[in-house]
Enzyme design. Structure first.
Site, PDB file in Angstrom:
ATOM      1  N   LYS A  90      60.578   5.031 101.183  1.00  0.00           N
ATOM      2  CA  LYS A  90      61.194   6.276 101.659  1.00  0.00           C
ATOM      3  C   LYS A  90      60.172   7.362 102.009  1.00  0.00           C
ATOM      4  O   LYS A  90      60.410   8.163 102.913  1.00  0.00           O
ATOM      5  CB  LYS A  90      62.158   6.822 100.598  1.00  0.00           C
ATOM      6  CG  LYS A  90      63.335   5.917 100.285  1.00  0.00           C
ATOM      7  CD  LYS A  90      64.482   6.179 101.200  1.00  0.00           C
ATOM      8  CE  LYS A  90      65.713   5.311 101.039  1.00  0.00           C
ATOM      9  NZ  LYS A  90      65.903   4.478  99.884  1.00  0.00           N
ATOM     10  N   GLU A 112      70.016  14.265 101.845  1.00  0.00           N
ATOM     11  CA  GLU A 112      71.045  13.665 100.995  1.00  0.00           C
ATOM     12  C   GLU A 112      70.372  12.541 100.225  1.00  0.00           C
ATOM     13  O   GLU A 112      69.340  12.015 100.653  1.00  0.00           O
ATOM     14  CB  GLU A 112      72.177  13.100 101.851  1.00  0.00           C
ATOM     15  CG  GLU A 112      71.952  11.683 102.385  1.00  0.00           C
ATOM     16  CD  GLU A 112      70.789  11.550 103.360  1.00  0.00           C
ATOM     17  OE1 GLU A 112      70.445  12.548 104.002  1.00  0.00           O
ATOM     18  OE2 GLU A 112      70.221  10.441 103.467  1.00  0.00           O
ATOM     19  N   SER A 378      60.915  -3.467  98.942  1.00  0.00           N
ATOM     20  CA  SER A 378      61.056  -2.067  99.366  1.00  0.00           C
ATOM     21  C   SER A 378      60.753  -1.042  98.288  1.00  0.00           C
ATOM     22  O   SER A 378      60.366   0.086  98.584  1.00  0.00           O
ATOM     23  CB  SER A 378      62.471  -1.841  99.921  1.00  0.00           C
ATOM     24  OG  SER A 378      63.451  -2.252  98.983  1.00  0.00           O
TER      25      SER A 378
HETATM   26  C1  LIG Z   1      66.963   3.543  99.633  1.00  0.00           C
HETATM   27  C2  LIG Z   1      66.437   2.198  99.350  1.00  0.00           C
HETATM   28  C3  LIG Z   1      66.864   1.060 100.082  1.00  0.00           C
HETATM   29  C4  LIG Z   1      67.956   1.113 101.110  1.00  0.00           C
HETATM   30  O1  LIG Z   1      67.714   1.934 102.200  1.00  0.00           O
HETATM   31  P1  LIG Z   1      67.296   1.356 103.612  1.00  0.00           P
HETATM   32  O2  LIG Z   1      67.366   2.542 104.506  1.00  0.00           O
HETATM   33  O3  LIG Z   1      68.288   0.298 103.982  1.00  0.00           O
HETATM   34  O4  LIG Z   1      65.927   0.810 103.497  1.00  0.00           O
HETATM   35  C5  LIG Z   1      66.269  -0.159  99.807  1.00  0.00           C
HETATM   36  N1  LIG Z   1      65.330  -0.291  98.844  1.00  0.00           N
HETATM   37  C6  LIG Z   1      64.907   0.776  98.110  1.00  0.00           C
HETATM   38  C7  LIG Z   1      63.886   0.557  97.064  1.00  0.00           C
HETATM   39  C8  LIG Z   1      65.444   2.048  98.338  1.00  0.00           C
HETATM   40  O5  LIG Z   1      65.033   3.089  97.600  1.00  0.00           O
END
Ligand SMILES: *Cc1c(COP(=O)(O)O)cnc(C)c1O
Length: 392
Positions: A90, A112, A378
């Site tokens: 993020k 948000e 992620s």
């Molecule tokens: C917010 C988040 C997601 C989902 O958001 P995307 O916009 O689909 O990437 C996925 N993995 C993590 C660790 C997150 O914090």
């Protein structure tokens, strides 16, 4: 066929556009006119790239997961977005958008957040760059995600509860949009995924595209070719997936796999698998696939991971789905949990629950022994410890 970039009106095929109240036209038009020129300028890139390297800690490693590869009899590489400052991908987008807001002369940032990862990333960027920060968060999510609420407050952000509807992410988006309408001059709305009116899906995808840019360079160095056989990522709104797929969507030899949150199962009534359950509709300013009733009421989504608990999907991904450029899997809560524990035990890495949905594709699809499979990790699992402990 161009998958990567929308047309001048923000459409990916039939999905996208900007469906907004008139009060937002000045803000959104200002962005549409100026975003590419600003973010592609030398001056912007110099500041942004310097922060990505020295503040965020990029490039993130591309890690060959030997033990996981042995178990699944294929060549698995993990793109370690969990090692970024603040613990997920993020920050790539939040920093980029706050830098952009400064160049637009804005002094106030709103955002948000669901699980709180985007709120923390935005509050971090605002602390660093000296802007006021207000984060809208569903009242229920404020209760479920106490540690991230504390982090945002310590970073100087004001956390405002969204008390309407189901008191979760989509209600927080509604509150943020309302704020933006009331404060068009001073305020930039940092949207946290590849959703929202044009140009947000493209803007966020470009900031996250560093993920696939690095994967190409790192694969070239490690295996002598830039393209893997597969890239896999989880999709909430779709920003980490857009970043992971971005430089591969036009490469025919790379197969693309997206993992959505199946919740308790796509037929259970408690799911967030938008491509399986969604129909064409408008949500939060763009036309895409939306989980909705026949008369257009948004259906409450469910996922064990707050970051995937969203009833829509970005237009970029809706287009990949429609054109069959990407294969979509629906991963249930228990399947994601299993893979979180498995990665932890095999590799000593505690993944975010969201990322565990991408890992679970390994149980759904058989890969060849020589296939190079890149999975986007992620985020890290610190925020999910309470859920993990309950299921230990
Ligand atoms: C917010 C988040 C997601 C989902 O958001 P995307 O916009 O689909 O990437 C996925 N993995 C993590 C660790 C997150 O914090």
């Amino acid at each position: 066929m161009n998958y990567k970039n929308p047309d001048e009106n923000g459409y990916y095929g039939e999905f996208g556009g900007a469906f907004i109240p008139e009060m937002l036209y000045p803000n959104v038009e200002e962005l549409q006119k100026s975003y590419l020129e600003i973010i592609e300028s030398e001056d912007f890139q110099a500041e942004y790239q310097d922060l990505l390297k020295n503040y965020v800690g990029r490039a993130t490693p591309l890690y060959f997961a030997k033990n996981l590869s042995k178990k699944y009899q294929t060549q698995i590489y993990l793109k370690r977005e969990d090692l970024n400052h603040t613990g997920a991908h993020k920050i790539n987008n939040a920093l980029g958008q706050v830098l952009l807001a400064k160049r637009l002369g804005k002094t106030r940032i709103i955002a948000e957040t669901g699980a709180g990862q985007h709120g923390v990333a935005t509050a971090t960027a605002c602390a660093l760059l000296g802007l006021e920060c207000i984060v809208y968060m569903g009242e229920i999510d404020i209760q479920r995600q106490a540690p991230n609420v504390a982090r945002m407050k310590m970073l100087g952000a004001e956390v405002v509860p969204a008390t309407s509807g189901s008191k979760t992410l989509k209600d927080a988006v509604n509150e943020a949009l309302r704020d933006w309408i009331n404060n068009p001059q001073t305020t930039h709305y940092v949207i946290g995924s590849v959703v929202g009116p044009h140009p947000f899906p493209d803007l966020v995808a470009r900031f996250q595209s560093i993920i696939s840019k690095e994967i190409k360079e790192q694969l070239k160095e490690k295996i002598g070719r830039e393209n893997p056989d597969y890239v896999i990522a989880c999709v909430g709104g779709g920003s980490n997936a857009a970043g992971t797929f971005y430089h591969f969507v036009e490469e025919k030899d790379v197969k693309i796999i997206a993992a959505e949150a199946g919740g308790l199962g796509v037929d259970s009534g408690k799911s967030a698998a938008t491509t399986f359950l969604g129909t064409l509709g408008v949500l939060h300013g763009s036309k895409s696939l939306v989980m909705q009733t026949e008369d257009g009421q948004v259906i409450e989504p469910h996922s064990i991971s707050a970051g995937l608990d969203y009833p829509g999907i970005g237009p970029f991904h809706a287009h990949l789905f429609k054109e069959k450029r990407a294969e979509f899997f629906s991963i249930n809560d228990d399947e994601a949990l299993k893979c979180a524990f498995e990665l932890t035990r095999l590799e000593g890495i505690i993944p975010a629950l969201e990322s565990s949905h991408a890992l679970a594709v390994l149980d759904k699809k058989k890969f060849k022994e020589n296939d190079v499979v890149v999975i986007c990790l992620s985020g890290r699992g610190d925020k999910d410890m309470e859920t993990y402990l309950k299921n230990l």
